[in-house]
Design an enzyme around this catalytic site. Structure first.
Site, PDB file in Angstrom:
ATOM      1  N   HIS A 228       0.796  -1.232   0.000  1.00 50.14           N
ATOM      2  CA  HIS A 228       0.000   0.000   0.000  1.00 50.14           C
ATOM      3  C   HIS A 228       0.824   1.275   0.000  1.00 50.14           C
ATOM      4  O   HIS A 228       0.272   2.373  -0.009  1.00 50.14           O
ATOM      5  CB  HIS A 228      -0.981   0.028   1.174  1.00 50.14           C
ATOM      6  CG  HIS A 228      -0.326   0.296   2.509  1.00 50.14           C
ATOM      7  ND1 HIS A 228       0.332  -0.665   3.215  1.00 50.14           N
ATOM      8  CD2 HIS A 228      -0.229   1.431   3.251  1.00 50.14           C
ATOM      9  CE1 HIS A 228       0.798  -0.144   4.335  1.00 50.14           C
ATOM     10  NE2 HIS A 228       0.482   1.132   4.380  1.00 50.14           N
TER      11      HIS A 228
HETATM   12  C1  UD1 Z   1      -2.441   5.698   5.484  1.00 50.24           C
HETATM   13  C2  UD1 Z   1      -1.148   6.291   6.036  1.00 50.24           C
HETATM   14  C3  UD1 Z   1      -0.042   5.253   5.970  1.00 50.24           C
HETATM   15  C4  UD1 Z   1      -0.449   3.970   6.655  1.00 50.24           C
HETATM   16  C5  UD1 Z   1      -1.777   3.492   6.106  1.00 50.24           C
HETATM   17  C6  UD1 Z   1      -2.243   2.311   6.909  1.00 50.24           C
HETATM   18  C7  UD1 Z   1      -0.946   8.695   5.651  1.00 50.24           C
HETATM   19  C8  UD1 Z   1      -0.234   9.736   4.880  1.00 50.24           C
HETATM   20  N1  UD1 Z   1      -0.724   7.441   5.254  1.00 50.24           N
HETATM   21  O1  UD1 Z   1      -2.202   5.412   4.129  1.00 50.24           O
HETATM   22  O2  UD1 Z   1       1.110   5.768   6.616  1.00 50.24           O
HETATM   23  O3  UD1 Z   1       0.539   3.015   6.418  1.00 50.24           O
HETATM   24  O4  UD1 Z   1      -2.767   4.529   6.210  1.00 50.24           O
HETATM   25  O5  UD1 Z   1      -3.113   1.495   6.221  1.00 50.24           O
HETATM   26  O6  UD1 Z   1      -1.648   8.991   6.573  1.00 50.24           O
HETATM   27  N2  UD1 Z   1      -9.471   4.307   1.206  1.00 50.24           N
HETATM   28  C9  UD1 Z   1     -10.656   3.614   1.142  1.00 50.24           C
HETATM   29  N3  UD1 Z   1     -11.260   3.265   2.307  1.00 50.24           N
HETATM   30  C10 UD1 Z   1     -10.773   3.591   3.520  1.00 50.24           C
HETATM   31  C11 UD1 Z   1      -9.574   4.305   3.582  1.00 50.24           C
HETATM   32  C12 UD1 Z   1      -8.934   4.660   2.410  1.00 50.24           C
HETATM   33  O7  UD1 Z   1     -11.141   3.286   0.055  1.00 50.24           O
HETATM   34  O8  UD1 Z   1     -11.378   3.225   4.545  1.00 50.24           O
HETATM   35  C13 UD1 Z   1      -8.780   4.659  -0.065  1.00 50.24           C
HETATM   36  C14 UD1 Z   1      -9.169   6.024  -0.604  1.00 50.24           C
HETATM   37  O9  UD1 Z   1      -9.173   5.947  -1.995  1.00 50.24           O
HETATM   38  C15 UD1 Z   1      -7.995   6.891  -0.161  1.00 50.24           C
HETATM   39  C16 UD1 Z   1      -6.822   5.917  -0.206  1.00 50.24           C
HETATM   40  O10 UD1 Z   1      -7.380   4.674   0.184  1.00 50.24           O
HETATM   41  O11 UD1 Z   1      -7.802   8.008  -0.980  1.00 50.24           O
HETATM   42  C17 UD1 Z   1      -5.687   6.289   0.699  1.00 50.24           C
HETATM   43  O12 UD1 Z   1      -6.147   6.462   2.050  1.00 50.24           O
HETATM   44  P1  UD1 Z   1      -5.326   7.405   3.052  1.00 50.24           P
HETATM   45  O13 UD1 Z   1      -5.883   7.301   4.411  1.00 50.24           O
HETATM   46  O14 UD1 Z   1      -5.174   8.769   2.485  1.00 50.24           O
HETATM   47  O15 UD1 Z   1      -3.873   6.799   3.036  1.00 50.24           O
HETATM   48  P2  UD1 Z   1      -3.398   5.288   3.129  1.00 50.24           P
HETATM   49  O16 UD1 Z   1      -2.774   4.923   1.838  1.00 50.24           O
HETATM   50  O17 UD1 Z   1      -4.496   4.441   3.654  1.00 50.24           O
HETATM   51  N1  UDP Z   2      -3.548  -5.781   8.945  1.00 51.98           N
HETATM   52  C1  UDP Z   2      -4.817  -6.336   9.064  1.00 51.98           C
HETATM   53  N2  UDP Z   2      -5.459  -6.769   7.941  1.00 51.98           N
HETATM   54  C2  UDP Z   2      -4.903  -6.701   6.707  1.00 51.98           C
HETATM   55  C3  UDP Z   2      -3.595  -6.132   6.597  1.00 51.98           C
HETATM   56  C4  UDP Z   2      -2.961  -5.669   7.735  1.00 51.98           C
HETATM   57  O1  UDP Z   2      -5.336  -6.450  10.174  1.00 51.98           O
HETATM   58  O2  UDP Z   2      -5.532  -7.119   5.729  1.00 51.98           O
HETATM   59  C5  UDP Z   2      -2.881  -5.262  10.161  1.00 51.98           C
HETATM   60  C6  UDP Z   2      -1.480  -5.774  10.396  1.00 51.98           C
HETATM   61  O3  UDP Z   2      -1.463  -6.983  11.122  1.00 51.98           O
HETATM   62  C7  UDP Z   2      -0.857  -4.661  11.181  1.00 51.98           C
HETATM   63  C8  UDP Z   2      -1.541  -3.416  10.636  1.00 51.98           C
HETATM   64  O4  UDP Z   2      -2.712  -3.871   9.979  1.00 51.98           O
HETATM   65  O5  UDP Z   2      -1.204  -4.803  12.562  1.00 51.98           O
HETATM   66  C9  UDP Z   2      -0.623  -2.693   9.694  1.00 51.98           C
HETATM   67  O6  UDP Z   2      -1.328  -1.748   8.970  1.00 51.98           O
HETATM   68  P1  UDP Z   2      -0.816  -1.207   7.575  1.00 51.98           P
HETATM   69  O7  UDP Z   2       0.099  -2.174   6.927  1.00 51.98           O
HETATM   70  O8  UDP Z   2      -2.033  -0.782   6.834  1.00 51.98           O
HETATM   71  O9  UDP Z   2      -0.059   0.123   8.001  1.00 51.98           O
HETATM   72  P2  UDP Z   2       1.468   0.458   8.375  1.00 51.98           P
HETATM   73  O10 UDP Z   2       1.870  -0.406   9.511  1.00 51.98           O
HETATM   74  O11 UDP Z   2       2.275   0.246   7.138  1.00 51.98           O
HETATM   75  O12 UDP Z   2       1.411   1.898   8.714  1.00 51.98           O
END
Ligand code: UD1
Ligand code: UDP
Length: 385
Positions: A228
């Site tokens: 991601h």
């Molecule tokens: C965010 C964090 C990242 C973290 C990740 C965990 C920032 C800058 N990034 O990234 O550090 O590792 O969360 O998972 O804060 N979306 C959905 N449904 C949701 C949420 C998001 O469809 O419930 C989609 C939307 O298109 C959105 C995109 O995901 O634009 C990105 O979501 P966003 O929260 O901006 O950043 P992440 O990539 O999730």
């Molecule tokens: N995780 C989860 N379901 C998934 C993928 C990840 O529960 O399908 C959990 C994972 O075990 C970890 C957390 O989500 O505890 C990590 O989140 P993510 O990788 O989205 O964010 P990051 O740690 O990179 O910020």
């Protein structure tokens, strides 16, 4: 690996006090925040510290948000701000406005004594900015991690949040060195261990791979993948390199990839779904996901938290990134950074046992970080009373 034990954690009670009376306010918004916040809230509840949970709504899909509140027995948030997705500017601006409304009150008695922020997401940064500009003390859980890669939005969020924090709770010794190098007053920094690992250990007995194997038709060894990071999934070109590497790997080992919504469009456009041995599923709940990981032979990921969880589970982890803010997972021996076109060779090495690392985890990754944080916060509140 630690021995499985029954989880004895009771649900975290919601604050009995009226919201305005709670001195400690926790800010969560994105998937990993819930996992880090849960043990801190539980320990503060046990210590009798009134608290309040604010969910910014940065993540909002049931499988990115509600499932964690349920799996981790978190209380329902006291405030849900519903901020949602957007560009960096749009989302951060909406977070700033909504958090200011939630935290700042004209009545000084209603202000939080301390706001707790977690990790490195935009909700973390926005809460830190609001607190700093309105004079509300703030504590950062998971301070001091550095990838030294300013192209990562998270690296910007980490650095700014740390500069603004009154209390910094550190998960790993090298994070203290990073903070010292940046001139942060070490009196404010506390090495407490890793709350993400508190949650892992508290729920370990629930991680059973068999139901996941049955559900996904996995008869033998398999790999788990997650992707991601913007650098990996925001362009079809970058996504294409990763899809090619995963397709090549799937010829040797079936792969399950719970797909984060961020990469859905680009990875699909790059052909992710074209190979049956690469099974793409919806994001999994916490217990489902770690059950799947626990039964896997190798994990391929760009996640931050998963590098840590595999360290404690003793599962080889190949991180599809040029750097990591969690170098302890590499020095500990379970994690390795890998280029997409070297993935096959790296998986072969992992399957030969080159990343196996039995024995203890990193220092203080012992399931008690939440308790240490609660004790330090209790002292800090008492000193300011
Ligand atoms: C965010 C964090 C990242 C973290 C990740 C965990 C920032 C800058 N990034 O990234 O550090 O590792 O969360 O998972 O804060 N979306 C959905 N449904 C949701 C949420 C998001 O469809 O419930 C989609 C939307 O298109 C959105 C995109 O995901 O634009 C990105 O979501 P966003 O929260 O901006 O950043 P992440 O990539 O999730
Ligand atoms: N995780 C989860 N379901 C998934 C993928 C990840 O529960 O399908 C959990 C994972 O075990 C970890 C957390 O989500 O505890 C990590 O989140 P993510 O990788 O989205 O964010 P990051 O740690 O990179 O910020």
């Amino acid at each position: 690996m630690p021995q499985p034990t029954e989880s004895t954690d009771p649900p975290v009670p919601a604050s009995a006090a009226a919201p305005t009376a709670a001195p400690v306010v926790h800010i969560v918004g994105a998937r990993p925040n819930f996992i880090k916040c849960a043990p801190v809230m539980r320990a503060m509840a046990a210590a009798g510290i009134p608290q309040r949970l604010v969910h910014t709504g940065q993540h909002y899909d049931v499988r990115m948000s509600d499932v964690f509140v349920r799996d981790l027995d978190l209380p329902q948030p006291d405030s849900s701000l519903g901020v949602g997705s957007g560009s960096h500017a749009g989302q951060t601006a909406a977070l700033l406005t909504a958090l200011e409304g939630a935290l700042v009150s004209a009545d000084p008695a209603a202000r939080p004594a301390l706001v707790m922020v977690y990790g490195d997401v935009n909700s973390t940064l926005a809460a830190a900015l609001v607190c700093s500009k309105t004079g509300i003390p703030m504590a950062h859980v998971e301070a001091g991690l550095r990838s030294f890669d300013m192209t990562m939005p998270e690296e910007v969020n980490r650095r700014v949040t740390d500069i603004l924090s009154d209390l910094l709770f550190v998960t790993s010794p090298e994070a203290l060195d990073n903070l010292a190098r940046e001139g942060v007053d070490l009196e404010r920094c506390h090495f407490v261990g890793n709350p993400m690992i508190d949650t892992l250990l508290a729920h370990l007995a629930r991680f059973d791979p068999d139901p996941m194997r049955e559900r996904l038709g996995l008869a033998g060894p398999y790999a788990v993948a997650t992707l991601h990071r913007p650098a990996n999934v925001d362009t079809v070109q970058a996504a294409g390199r990763l899809v090619a590497a995963l397709h090549e790997l799937s010829a040797r080992l079936p792969i399950v990839l719970p797909l984060h919504p961020r990469g859905r469009a680009t990875l699909t456009a790059a052909g992710l779904l074209d190979v049956p041995e690469l099974q793409v599923v919806e994001p999994l709940g916490y217990v489902e996901f770690l059950s799947l990981v626990r039964g896997s032979s190798v994990v391929v990921t760009d996640s931050g938290g998963i590098q840590e969880e595999t360290t404690i589970l003793g599962i080889p982890c190949l991180t599809l990134r040029p750097n990591t803010e969690r170098p302890i997972t590499i020095s500990h021996g379970t994690n390795r950074l890998v280029e997409p076109d070297r993935l096959g060779a790296a998986v072969d090495a992992a399957l030969r046992g080159e990343l196996a690392r039995p024995g203890d985890g990193p220092p203080l990754w012992d399931g008690r970080a939440g308790e240490r944080i609660a004790a330090l916060v209790a002292d800090w509140l008492a000193a300011r009373a």
